[in-house]
Design a protein around this motif. Structure first.
Motif, PDB file in Angstrom:
ATOM      1  N   LYS A  81       2.401   4.682  -0.812  1.00 21.49           N
ATOM      2  CA  LYS A  81       1.798   5.929  -1.246  1.00 21.49           C
ATOM      3  C   LYS A  81       2.791   7.056  -0.983  1.00 21.49           C
ATOM      4  O   LYS A  81       3.328   7.182   0.122  1.00 21.49           O
ATOM      5  N   TYR A 124       7.544   8.292   1.507  1.00 22.98           N
ATOM      6  CA  TYR A 124       6.362   7.486   1.224  1.00 22.98           C
ATOM      7  C   TYR A 124       5.969   6.696   2.473  1.00 22.98           C
ATOM      8  O   TYR A 124       6.760   6.566   3.423  1.00 22.98           O
ATOM      9  N   THR A 125       4.748   6.200   2.447  1.00 21.99           N
ATOM     10  CA  THR A 125       4.294   5.275   3.472  1.00 21.99           C
ATOM     11  C   THR A 125       4.112   3.908   2.820  1.00 21.99           C
ATOM     12  O   THR A 125       3.702   3.803   1.660  1.00 21.99           O
ATOM     13  N   ARG A 161      -2.496   9.392  10.058  1.00 20.88           N
ATOM     14  CA  ARG A 161      -3.808   9.388   9.402  1.00 20.88           C
ATOM     15  C   ARG A 161      -3.922   8.205   8.438  1.00 20.88           C
ATOM     16  O   ARG A 161      -4.985   7.621   8.283  1.00 20.88           O
ATOM     17  N   ARG A 162      -2.800   7.816   7.852  1.00 18.43           N
ATOM     18  CA  ARG A 162      -2.774   6.673   6.932  1.00 18.43           C
ATOM     19  C   ARG A 162      -2.652   5.336   7.665  1.00 18.43           C
ATOM     20  O   ARG A 162      -2.575   4.292   7.025  1.00 18.43           O
ATOM     21  N   CYS A 201      -0.106   4.499   9.896  1.00 20.58           N
ATOM     22  CA  CYS A 201       1.277   4.089  10.170  1.00 20.58           C
ATOM     23  C   CYS A 201       1.544   4.037  11.668  1.00 20.58           C
ATOM     24  O   CYS A 201       0.979   4.786  12.444  1.00 20.58           O
ATOM     25  N   LEU A 238       4.409  10.666  -0.180  1.00 21.09           N
ATOM     26  CA  LEU A 238       4.094  11.699   0.806  1.00 21.09           C
ATOM     27  C   LEU A 238       5.125  12.805   0.658  1.00 21.09           C
ATOM     28  O   LEU A 238       6.325  12.541   0.671  1.00 21.09           O
ATOM     29  N   GLU A 280       0.834  -1.200   0.000  1.00 19.08           N
ATOM     30  CA  GLU A 280       0.000   0.000   0.000  1.00 19.08           C
ATOM     31  C   GLU A 280       0.871   1.254   0.000  1.00 19.08           C
ATOM     32  O   GLU A 280       0.603   2.228   0.708  1.00 19.08           O
ATOM     33  N   GLU A 315       0.328  12.992   8.878  1.00 16.98           N
ATOM     34  CA  GLU A 315      -0.283  12.364   7.702  1.00 16.98           C
ATOM     35  C   GLU A 315      -0.069  10.855   7.740  1.00 16.98           C
ATOM     36  O   GLU A 315      -0.968  10.075   7.403  1.00 16.98           O
ATOM     37  N   ALA A 316       1.115  10.413   8.159  1.00 22.24           N
ATOM     38  CA  ALA A 316       1.390   8.980   8.251  1.00 22.24           C
ATOM     39  C   ALA A 316       0.456   8.312   9.263  1.00 22.24           C
ATOM     40  O   ALA A 316      -0.065   7.217   9.011  1.00 22.24           O
TER      41      ALA A 316
END
Length: 140
Positions: A38, A58-59, A94-95, A97, A40, A36, A91-92
């Motif tokens: 993505k 990225y994550t 929120r994803r 992580c 960043l 997954e 943000e990570a």
């Protein structure tokens, strides 16, 4: 059947690199599940819209990787690196992580990352010569 051949090149075809990446991604997905992955980025622009600082990373697999972090000399010492790291980490999270990692061979950057809560988990001495490349992580 022909024996495999070994080729060393400093000009690989993009198609060949994509074949390696696709094969490795397929192996990893079968082994540990989808990455997954993505992109960043965190960007800081001046009044003219020019980038004066930024993060690119990225994550994947529940981790944030900060690949590049740059602050223009004219904007250093203002806390931008810490602010950008905090924004990337938010943000990570929120994803979904659970951790972040980064590496550096710059002593000043190492101090910034440690102040932001990152801890060294490994180092390569003389990478580059006269410096150590430190690898840091942080639980999010």
């Amino acid at each position: 059947m022909r024996a495999p051949t070994l080729e060393v090149t400093d000009t690989p075809d993009q198609e060949d690199l994509e074949a390696i990446g696709s094969a490795l991604a397929a192996f990893n997905q079968a082994d540990v599940g989808p990455a997954e992955r993505k992109a960043l980025a965190v960007l800081v622009r001046d009044g003219k819209g020019l980038i004066v600082a930024g993060i690119s990373g990225y994550t994947a697999w529940g981790w944030l990787y900060v690949q590049w972090l740059f602050v223009a000399e004219s904007h250093r010492g203002q806390g931008l690196a810490g602010q950008m790291l905090a924004a990337a980490e938010a943000e990570a999270i929120r994803r979904g992580c659970r951790g972040a990692y980064i590496d550096t061979f710059n002593p000043q950057a190492l101090n910034v990352y440690e102040r932001a809560g990152y801890r060294v988990f490994g180092a390569l001495p003389d990478f580059p010569k006269g410096r150590s490349r430190s690898f840091l992580s942080k639980t999010l």
